[in-house]
Enzyme design. Structure first.
Site, PDB file in Angstrom:
ATOM      1  N   TYR A 158       0.677  -1.027  -0.487  1.00  0.00           N
ATOM      2  CA  TYR A 158      -0.269   0.253   0.053  1.00  0.00           C
ATOM      3  C   TYR A 158       1.239   1.545   0.028  1.00  0.00           C
ATOM      4  O   TYR A 158       0.570   2.429  -0.397  1.00  0.00           O
ATOM      5  CB  TYR A 158      -0.718   0.003   1.017  1.00  0.00           C
ATOM      6  CG  TYR A 158      -2.132   1.366   1.384  1.00  0.00           C
ATOM      7  CD1 TYR A 158      -2.769   1.673   0.848  1.00  0.00           C
ATOM      8  CD2 TYR A 158      -1.813   2.490   2.319  1.00  0.00           C
ATOM      9  CE1 TYR A 158      -3.598   2.054   0.681  1.00  0.00           C
ATOM     10  CE2 TYR A 158      -2.379   3.188   2.748  1.00  0.00           C
ATOM     11  CZ  TYR A 158      -3.908   3.217   1.572  1.00  0.00           C
ATOM     12  OH  TYR A 158      -4.221   4.332   1.359  1.00  0.00           O
ATOM     13  N   ALA A 161       2.411   1.589  -3.157  1.00  0.00           N
ATOM     14  CA  ALA A 161       1.551   1.822  -4.689  1.00  0.00           C
ATOM     15  C   ALA A 161       1.248   3.698  -4.291  1.00  0.00           C
ATOM     16  O   ALA A 161       1.414   4.196  -5.179  1.00  0.00           O
ATOM     17  CB  ALA A 161      -0.137   1.413  -4.180  1.00  0.00           C
TER      18      ALA A 161
HETATM   19  N1  LIG Z   1      -9.806   6.721   5.303  1.00  0.00           N
HETATM   20  C1  LIG Z   1      -7.997   6.268   5.618  1.00  0.00           C
HETATM   21  O1  LIG Z   1      -7.989   7.263   6.891  1.00  0.00           O
HETATM   22  C2  LIG Z   1      -7.519   7.015   4.453  1.00  0.00           C
HETATM   23  C3  LIG Z   1      -5.990   7.354   4.629  1.00  0.00           C
HETATM   24  C4  LIG Z   1      -5.297   7.939   3.578  1.00  0.00           C
HETATM   25  C5  LIG Z   1      -5.814   7.363   2.790  1.00  0.00           C
HETATM   26  N2  LIG Z   1      -6.831   6.995   2.189  1.00  0.00           N
HETATM   27  C6  LIG Z   1      -7.381   7.319   0.399  1.00  0.00           C
HETATM   28  O2  LIG Z   1      -8.345   7.753  -0.025  1.00  0.00           O
HETATM   29  C7  LIG Z   1      -9.178   7.070  -0.725  1.00  0.00           C
HETATM   30  C8  LIG Z   1     -10.593   6.508  -0.346  1.00  0.00           C
HETATM   31  O3  LIG Z   1     -10.047   5.677   0.825  1.00  0.00           O
HETATM   32  P1  LIG Z   1     -11.657   5.595   2.057  1.00  0.00           P
HETATM   33  O4  LIG Z   1     -11.318   5.197   3.337  1.00  0.00           O
HETATM   34  O5  LIG Z   1     -13.204   6.397   1.900  1.00  0.00           O
HETATM   35  O6  LIG Z   1     -11.993   3.618   0.853  1.00  0.00           O
HETATM   36  P2  LIG Z   1     -12.970   2.610   1.041  1.00  0.00           P
HETATM   37  O7  LIG Z   1     -13.995   3.506   2.270  1.00  0.00           O
HETATM   38  O8  LIG Z   1     -12.558   2.007   1.500  1.00  0.00           O
HETATM   39  O9  LIG Z   1     -13.474   2.602   0.016  1.00  0.00           O
HETATM   40  C9  LIG Z   1     -13.116   2.389  -1.500  1.00  0.00           C
HETATM   41  C10 LIG Z   1     -13.784   3.104  -2.374  1.00  0.00           C
HETATM   42  O10 LIG Z   1     -13.191   1.857  -3.738  1.00  0.00           O
HETATM   43  C11 LIG Z   1     -13.845   1.484  -4.833  1.00  0.00           C
HETATM   44  N3  LIG Z   1     -13.162   0.618  -5.169  1.00  0.00           N
HETATM   45  C12 LIG Z   1     -12.163  -0.525  -4.142  1.00  0.00           C
HETATM   46  N4  LIG Z   1     -11.660  -1.237  -4.611  1.00  0.00           N
HETATM   47  C13 LIG Z   1     -11.965  -1.213  -6.017  1.00  0.00           C
HETATM   48  C14 LIG Z   1     -11.479  -1.766  -7.783  1.00  0.00           C
HETATM   49  N5  LIG Z   1     -11.121  -3.125  -7.487  1.00  0.00           N
HETATM   50  N6  LIG Z   1     -12.371  -1.276  -8.732  1.00  0.00           N
HETATM   51  C15 LIG Z   1     -13.259  -0.404  -8.857  1.00  0.00           C
HETATM   52  N7  LIG Z   1     -13.621   0.249  -7.268  1.00  0.00           N
HETATM   53  C16 LIG Z   1     -12.586  -0.044  -6.229  1.00  0.00           C
HETATM   54  C17 LIG Z   1     -14.556   1.226  -3.590  1.00  0.00           C
HETATM   55  O11 LIG Z   1     -16.393   0.244  -4.687  1.00  0.00           O
HETATM   56  P3  LIG Z   1     -17.411  -0.613  -3.523  1.00  0.00           P
HETATM   57  O12 LIG Z   1     -16.879  -0.275  -2.261  1.00  0.00           O
HETATM   58  O13 LIG Z   1     -18.976  -0.194  -4.369  1.00  0.00           O
HETATM   59  O14 LIG Z   1     -16.701  -1.780  -4.329  1.00  0.00           O
HETATM   60  C18 LIG Z   1     -15.636   2.492  -2.192  1.00  0.00           C
HETATM   61  O15 LIG Z   1     -15.301   3.189  -3.237  1.00  0.00           O
HETATM   62  C19 LIG Z   1      -8.516   5.162  -1.060  1.00  0.00           C
HETATM   63  O16 LIG Z   1      -7.711   6.048  -2.322  1.00  0.00           O
HETATM   64  C20 LIG Z   1      -7.562   6.215   0.444  1.00  0.00           C
HETATM   65  O17 LIG Z   1      -6.056   4.999  -0.114  1.00  0.00           O
HETATM   66  C21 LIG Z   1      -7.570   6.787   3.223  1.00  0.00           C
END
Ligand SMILES: NC(=O)c1ccc[n+]([C@@H]2O[C@H](COP(=O)([O-])OP(=O)(O)OC[C@H]3O[C@@H](n4cnc5c(N)ncnc54)[C@H](OP(=O)(O)O)[C@@H]3O)[C@@H](O)[C@H]2O)c1
Length: 253
Positions: A158, A161
């Protein structure tokens, strides 16, 4: 009016970004991987009219192309791409080098690089080329992570990436500037999405909040506000930037 495509907008940060872009007046394509019900809920939260849903596992280049084609067919153009979809650290994707077996290690590396790096690369290619073909300016914003800089000991794929995503954004900021297309990244620290609430309520919660001297984690809306700025035509001069959104929990030079 800008036409925007937000990947992974069925929940979490992507949903907040879609809502914020609609509040600005954008017409938004809400992309989701598999959870159509959740994506419909996002659609219901959007302000204004004319938004759309688009689905698909973006790790498949043909599906990524189909998704972009669908949005272009409906909207006519995509001015803003937000590469937000990713598979994040979770018990299922843990692959600590001193605990995972070799098969798990390989599987998670392949999947994380495919979804968290190669998919945004392909989406960027497709959207940037559609803008170039139409002679239009645009903006691409990548949702990266503090983990690229601070390290992800249990999830090295992660961290790698996301570091690659930031670096790709910088290379393409240079390549796409002559076409009037800005490319930026945000690098959030811990964000209190629904998915993270259980962790925040558990024994690790205080430690996570104490990572920041503010004593809290980010809200999804704080990340969305930054994306609104970076995807606006007025932020073109920020192209190439990686914006830390981590409440001073990790300072880099
Ligand atoms: N939350 C944190 O603490 C945090 C911190 C730093 C960075 N981030 C980054 O912020 C972004 C969003 O994070 P989040 O926590 O909101 O994520 P999340 O709740 O896990 O949601 C992930 C989203 O990505 C979609 N997804 C996953 N795999 C996919 C695939 N193979 N093809 C297409 N869509 C896919 C999911 O769609 P479905 O559910 O519909 O399948 C969902 O809409 C990510 O890039 C994450 O790395 C998050």
């Amino acid at each position: 009016m800008q036409h925007s495509l937000v990947t992974g907008a069925s929940r979490g940060i992507g949903r907040a970004i879609a809502v914020a872009l609609s509040e600005r007046g954008d017409r938004v394509a809400v992309h989701y991987g598999s959870d159509q019900d959740a994506a419909r809920q996002t659609l219901d939260l959007l302000h204004g009219e004319g938004h759309m849903l688009v689905d698909g596992d973006l790790s498949d280049p043909a599906i990524a192309q189909r998704a972009v084609d669908e949005v272009l067919a409906s909207f006519g153009r995509i001015d803003v791409l937000v590469n937000n979809a990713a598979i994040a650290p979770s018990p299922e994707t843990s692959h600590a080098i001193d605990a995972a077996d070799y098969a798990t290690w390989n599987h998670v590396w392949e999947r994380m690089l495919d979804i968290d790096l190669r998919a945004p690369a392909n989406m960027t290619f497709l959207v940037a080329r559609s803008l170039m073909d139409r002679g239009l300016p645009g903006a691409i914003v990548n949702v990266g992570s503090r983990g690229a800089f601070r390290g992800e000991p249990e999830f090295p794929a992660y961290g790698a990436a996301k570091a690659g995503l930031h670096a790709m954004g910088q290379s393409l900021a240079v390549a796409l500037a002559p076409h009037g297309i800005a490319v930026t990244s945000v690098a959030p620290g811990f964000v209190g999405t629904d998915r993270q609430q259980q962790k925040l309520a558990g024994p690790q919660g205080d430690g996570i909040r104490d990572q920041s001297p503010f004593g809290r984690v980010a809200t999804p809306e704080e990340v969305a506000d930054a994306v609104v700025y970076l995807s606006s035509p007025r932020s073109q001069w920020a192209s190439g930037a990686i914006l830390d959104l981590n409440g001073a929990s990790h300072l880099r030079s």
